[in-house]
Design an enzyme around this catalytic site. Structure first.
Site, mmCIF file in Angstrom:
data_model
loop_
_atom_site.group_PDB
_atom_site.id
_atom_site.type_symbol
_atom_site.label_atom_id
_atom_site.label_comp_id
_atom_site.label_asym_id
_atom_site.label_seq_id
_atom_site.Cartn_x
_atom_site.Cartn_y
_atom_site.Cartn_z
ATOM 1 C CE LYS A 13 -13.410 -12.255 36.684
ATOM 2 N NZ LYS A 13 -12.595 -11.016 36.788
ATOM 3 N NE ARG A 88 -13.280 -9.184 31.321
ATOM 4 C CZ ARG A 88 -12.235 -9.554 31.946
ATOM 5 N NH1 ARG A 88 -12.168 -10.776 31.217
ATOM 6 N NH2 ARG A 88 -12.043 -9.003 32.527
ATOM 7 N NE ARG A 122 -4.634 -7.497 39.809
ATOM 8 C CZ ARG A 122 -5.737 -7.992 39.581
ATOM 9 N NH1 ARG A 122 -6.482 -9.222 39.392
ATOM 10 N NH2 ARG A 122 -6.199 -7.279 38.241
ATOM 11 N NE ARG A 152 -3.630 -7.046 34.896
ATOM 12 C CZ ARG A 152 -4.963 -7.669 34.941
ATOM 13 N NH1 ARG A 152 -5.241 -9.362 35.937
ATOM 14 N NH2 ARG A 152 -6.080 -7.525 34.350
ATOM 15 N NE ARG A 163 -9.339 -4.657 34.021
ATOM 16 C CZ ARG A 163 -8.135 -4.919 35.414
ATOM 17 N NH1 ARG A 163 -7.568 -3.651 36.322
ATOM 18 N NH2 ARG A 163 -8.533 -5.615 35.720
#
Ligand code: AMP
Length: 207
Positions: A13, A88, A122, A152, A163
């Protein structure tokens, strides 16, 4: 034009919204980025948000809705927005309906296996925020500003799986919510980045 990017964590996204915002001249608003900036600045909102983000949970609706009402009041949001990570939940979508009208919803479709694989690879630049992957960029520093790359805290396998579970339970119902409004287009989130960005910009230009 106001556009929402929907999709599970790690579906791209942020990457797609960033590209589309430049090409379509719309403000890119990422709730995750706003919350991480609050954490970095050590604000009260940041420390509250961190306690949820670190365990893969959603920050409470009332906190997010108040934060976004303020964000929509800023000048750059008046000319159209690309929303990434908000709403969300259905409660957030209902609150958004009272603030702006969405014209399009791009739903990025990616399997959970691909997501876990992507998210653990990532790395984010601690200076400019550029997103990299260890799969294509093995250096420990950013190729855009030489800043150190960091992982992160919520990009570990267990938190990503949580998640994803939270996404399925609380965010996926929004696909139906916006399908009823006739604005959803599914996009394969595993296409090569530039090909996917071209496809999305084509969809947005046709709206
Ligand atoms: P993201 O960068 O979009 O993956 O968001 C990172 C984390 O920030 C999420 O896992 C949530 O804990 C929190 N967050 C971001 N946006 C929202 C939202 N709209 N509602 C609740 N929590 C959010």
């Amino acid at each position: 034009m106001n556009v929402l990017f929907l999709g599970p964590p790690g579906s791209g996204k942020g990457t797609m919204a960033e590209r589309a915002s430049v090409r379509c001249n719309l403000a890119h608003i990422s709730t995750g980025d706003i919350l991480r900036a609050e954490i970095k600045q050590g604000t009260e909102l940041g420390s509250l948000a961190k306690s949820y983000i670190d365990k893969g949970a959603l920050v409470p609706d009332d906190v997010i809705i108040d934060m976004m009402k303020e964000r929509f009041n800023q000048d750059d949001a008046k000319g159209g927005v690309l929303l990434d990570g908000f709403p969300r939940t259905v409660a957030q979508a209902e609150a958004l309906d009272k603030i702006i009208k969405l014209d399009a919803c791009i739903n990025l479709v990616v399997d959970v296996d691909v997501i876990v694989d992507r998210v653990v690879a990532r790395r984010v630049c601690g200076v400019c925020g550029a997103v990299h992957s260890t799969k294509t960029h093995s250096a420990p520093t950013c190729n855009q500003c030489s800043g150190d790359l960091v992982t992160r805290p919520d990009d570990n396998k267990d938190t990503v799986l949580e998640r994803f579970r939270v996404y399925e339970e609380q965010t996926a119902p929004l696909i139906e919510y916006y399908t009823k409004q006739g604005i959803v287009t599914d996009v394969d989130g595993t296409l090569p980045i530039e090909e996917e960005a071209d496809l999305i910009c084509g969809i947005l230009k046709s709206k």
